[in-house]
Design a protein around this motif. Structure first.
Motif, PDB file in Angstrom:
ATOM      1  N   UNK A   1      14.422   0.534  -2.101  1.00 44.02           N
ATOM      2  CA  UNK A   1      14.497   1.414  -3.323  1.00 44.02           C
ATOM      3  C   UNK A   1      13.146   1.863  -3.689  1.00 44.02           C
ATOM      4  N   UNK A   2      12.023   1.020  -3.450  1.00 43.62           N
ATOM      5  CA  UNK A   2      10.567   1.497  -3.639  1.00 43.62           C
ATOM      6  C   UNK A   2      10.197   2.400  -2.753  1.00 43.62           C
ATOM      7  N   UNK A   3      10.381   2.094  -1.595  1.00 37.13           N
ATOM      8  CA  UNK A   3       9.919   3.015  -0.279  1.00 37.13           C
ATOM      9  C   UNK A   3      10.498   4.334  -0.390  1.00 37.13           C
ATOM     10  N   UNK A   4      11.727   4.413  -0.790  1.00 35.20           N
ATOM     11  CA  UNK A   4      12.475   5.674  -0.988  1.00 35.20           C
ATOM     12  C   UNK A   4      11.898   6.603  -2.063  1.00 35.20           C
ATOM     13  N   UNK A   5      11.360   5.944  -3.095  1.00 32.75           N
ATOM     14  CA  UNK A   5      10.864   6.654  -4.180  1.00 32.75           C
ATOM     15  C   UNK A   5       9.508   7.413  -3.697  1.00 32.75           C
ATOM     16  N   UNK A   6       9.024   6.885  -2.696  1.00 34.37           N
ATOM     17  CA  UNK A   6       7.697   7.644  -2.370  1.00 34.37           C
ATOM     18  C   UNK A   6       7.586   8.171  -1.037  1.00 34.37           C
ATOM     19  N   UNK A   7       8.716   8.247  -0.375  1.00 30.44           N
ATOM     20  CA  UNK A   7       8.717   8.820   1.078  1.00 30.44           C
ATOM     21  C   UNK A   7       8.910  10.439   0.958  1.00 30.44           C
ATOM     22  N   UNK A   8       8.231  11.024   1.703  1.00 30.44           N
ATOM     23  CA  UNK A   8       8.295  12.385   1.860  1.00 30.44           C
ATOM     24  C   UNK A   8      10.021  12.812   2.243  1.00 30.44           C
ATOM     25  N   UNK A   9      10.455  11.928   3.576  1.00 34.04           N
ATOM     26  CA  UNK A   9      11.715  12.062   4.312  1.00 34.04           C
ATOM     27  C   UNK A   9      12.286  10.619   4.329  1.00 34.04           C
ATOM     28  N   UNK A  10      13.384  10.502   4.046  1.00 38.77           N
ATOM     29  CA  UNK A  10      14.142   9.365   4.501  1.00 38.77           C
ATOM     30  C   UNK A  10      15.339   9.790   5.702  1.00 38.77           C
ATOM     31  N   UNK A  11      15.289   9.010   6.625  1.00 34.89           N
ATOM     32  CA  UNK A  11      16.080   9.041   7.568  1.00 34.89           C
ATOM     33  C   UNK A  11      16.926   7.934   8.090  1.00 34.89           C
ATOM     34  N   UNK A  12      18.304   7.897   7.821  1.00 36.04           N
ATOM     35  CA  UNK A  12      19.293   6.858   7.965  1.00 36.04           C
ATOM     36  C   UNK A  12      19.739   7.060   9.518  1.00 36.04           C
TER      37      UNK A  12
ATOM     38  N   UNK B   1       0.888  -1.255  -0.171  1.00 33.59           N
ATOM     39  CA  UNK B   1       0.004   0.111  -0.049  1.00 33.59           C
ATOM     40  C   UNK B   1       0.911   1.448  -0.042  1.00 33.59           C
ATOM     41  N   UNK B   2       2.135   1.149   0.606  1.00 32.07           N
ATOM     42  CA  UNK B   2       2.937   2.378   0.544  1.00 32.07           C
ATOM     43  C   UNK B   2       3.503   2.390  -0.674  1.00 32.07           C
ATOM     44  N   UNK B   3       4.076   1.328  -1.230  1.00 29.32           N
ATOM     45  CA  UNK B   3       5.101   1.385  -2.383  1.00 29.32           C
ATOM     46  C   UNK B   3       4.001   1.946  -3.538  1.00 29.32           C
ATOM     47  N   UNK B   4       2.677   1.603  -3.588  1.00 34.94           N
ATOM     48  CA  UNK B   4       1.981   1.962  -4.563  1.00 34.94           C
ATOM     49  C   UNK B   4       1.213   3.202  -4.395  1.00 34.94           C
ATOM     50  N   UNK B   5       1.524   3.930  -3.315  1.00 36.29           N
ATOM     51  CA  UNK B   5       1.126   5.350  -3.034  1.00 36.29           C
ATOM     52  C   UNK B   5      -0.094   5.483  -2.666  1.00 36.29           C
ATOM     53  N   UNK B   6      -0.856   4.226  -2.399  1.00 34.14           N
ATOM     54  CA  UNK B   6      -2.233   4.090  -1.844  1.00 34.14           C
ATOM     55  C   UNK B   6      -2.223   4.592  -0.458  1.00 34.14           C
ATOM     56  N   UNK B   7      -0.977   4.435   0.281  1.00 38.88           N
ATOM     57  CA  UNK B   7      -1.171   5.089   1.796  1.00 38.88           C
ATOM     58  C   UNK B   7      -0.176   6.030   1.681  1.00 38.88           C
TER      59      UNK B   7
END
Ligand code: SF4
Ligand code: SF4
Length: 320
Positions: free
Chosen positions: A98-109, A58-64
């Protein structure tokens, strides 16, 4: 409400343990006071199996919407760039990342492994580990040097082995409450608010550093740990003596040399016996100088400081 997802790659869980010990604010405060919706976390997430896959899809497809993606541990690429050594929820973790980083507003390592590759990426790096946007000092890492999250920021790096719990929660709160614009990042994408000063800033042994009085064994209360025991406090960017651990201590306060874990090169040297807790010298002069000091200046300063050293500098003045 800001949706947060936390995943772990090649990790020992140290940063998760650190996060769960946060106090200012605590992990619970994130939910109750700052409106953060923790969708899933390796130690807190409820979904398992197919339900977890559904959530991730749901996250990677942009549904959520995914507001904050927190990643702990290295991106494992072995064997041969497939990432199959680190599978999660039915596929290679690197593919989820890879897929989650495409849809995330912010990425924190979070932690050295996610930021620079850390210990797993040390040569010969059999797991082909990378940090999210760095491999040691080289920008690029798994996502490439041009990567920006949807909000337009590169990966926010919070290094440390582990990162201090409050560095993690305070940055997450800043991002979740719309103050990401206030974050300024240094050349290694670390928030400047934490990583501009040195471990040495606030160290109780600074007077011993100034007068070149050395501690000769761990736990000794007097003396500086730089001259013999390999302390990297003068060249490591961290607030470990300003934002104290367990609110009251730090490595150097406890008589343990700083190992420089917030810098991309950590672990330093080749980890051969005798290279870690021993100051490496050439003709009696440390190989690695405090930041901004050159060898000639250091030699002059040492002679002057030793000559000026007061008698109390050799005494244990910490009576409690
Ligand atoms: S070298 Fe280490 S022990 Fe000495 S003053 Fe700096 S941080 Fe403290
Ligand atoms: S004192 Fe040094 S080794 Fe310890 S956590 Fe801080 S930066 Fe890392």
């Amino acid at each position: 409400m800001a949706n947060l997802l936390w995943l772990q790659g090649g990790a020992c869980s140290g940063n998760t343990m650190s996060f769960l010990n946060a106090e200012e604010p605590s992990a619970c405060d994130l939910v109750t006071d700052f409106g953060i919706n923790v969708l899933w976390h390796p130690s807190l997430g409820l979904e398992l199996g197919d339900n977890l896959k559904k959530l991730l899809n749901a996250l990677t497809s942009g549904q959520m919407p995914l507001d904050i993606f927190v990643f702990e541990g290295t991106v494992v690429n072995a064997p041969n760039g497939t990432g199959e050594w680190n599978r999660f929820a039915g596929r290679a973790m690197r593919d989820w990342v890879s897929d989650l980083c495409k849809v995330a507003n912010f990425v924190v390592a979070v932690g050295d492994c996610a930021t620079w590759g850390g210990i797993p990426a040390t040569a010969p790096n059999p797991s082909e580990s990378q940090g999210l946007q760095f491999l040691k000092r080289d920008q690029g890492g798994f996502l490439g040097k041009d990567y920006k999250s949807k909000a337009g920021l590169p990966v926010i790096n919070i290094p440390g082995c582990p990162a201090h719990p409050d560095w993690i929660t305070q940055i997450v709160v800043a991002v979740a409450t719309g103050r990401a614009g206030d974050l300024t990042l240094d050349e290694f994408q670390r928030p400047k608010t934490f990583f501009t000063s040195f471990t040495q800033t606030g160290c109780t042994r600074n007077m011993h550093f100034a007068y070149k009085v050395s501690a000769t064994e761990f736990g000794q209360r007097k003396g500086c740990l730089f001259y013999d025991l390999g302390c990297r406090g003068p060249m490591t960017h961290s607030p470990c003596n300003r934002v104290l651990w367990n609110r009251q201590s730090s490595k150097t306060r406890a008589g343990m040399p700083c190992m420089g874990c917030t810098e991309p090169e950590f672990p330093f040297f080749d980890l051969a016996p005798g290279t870690v807790f021993k100051t490496q010298t050439v003709m009696g002069v440390p190989k690695d100088m405090p930041s901004g000091v050159d060898k000639t200046g250091y030699i002059k300063l040492t002679a002057a400081a030793k000559a000026a050293s007061p008698r109390w500098a050799e005494e244990d003045i910490f009576v409690v």
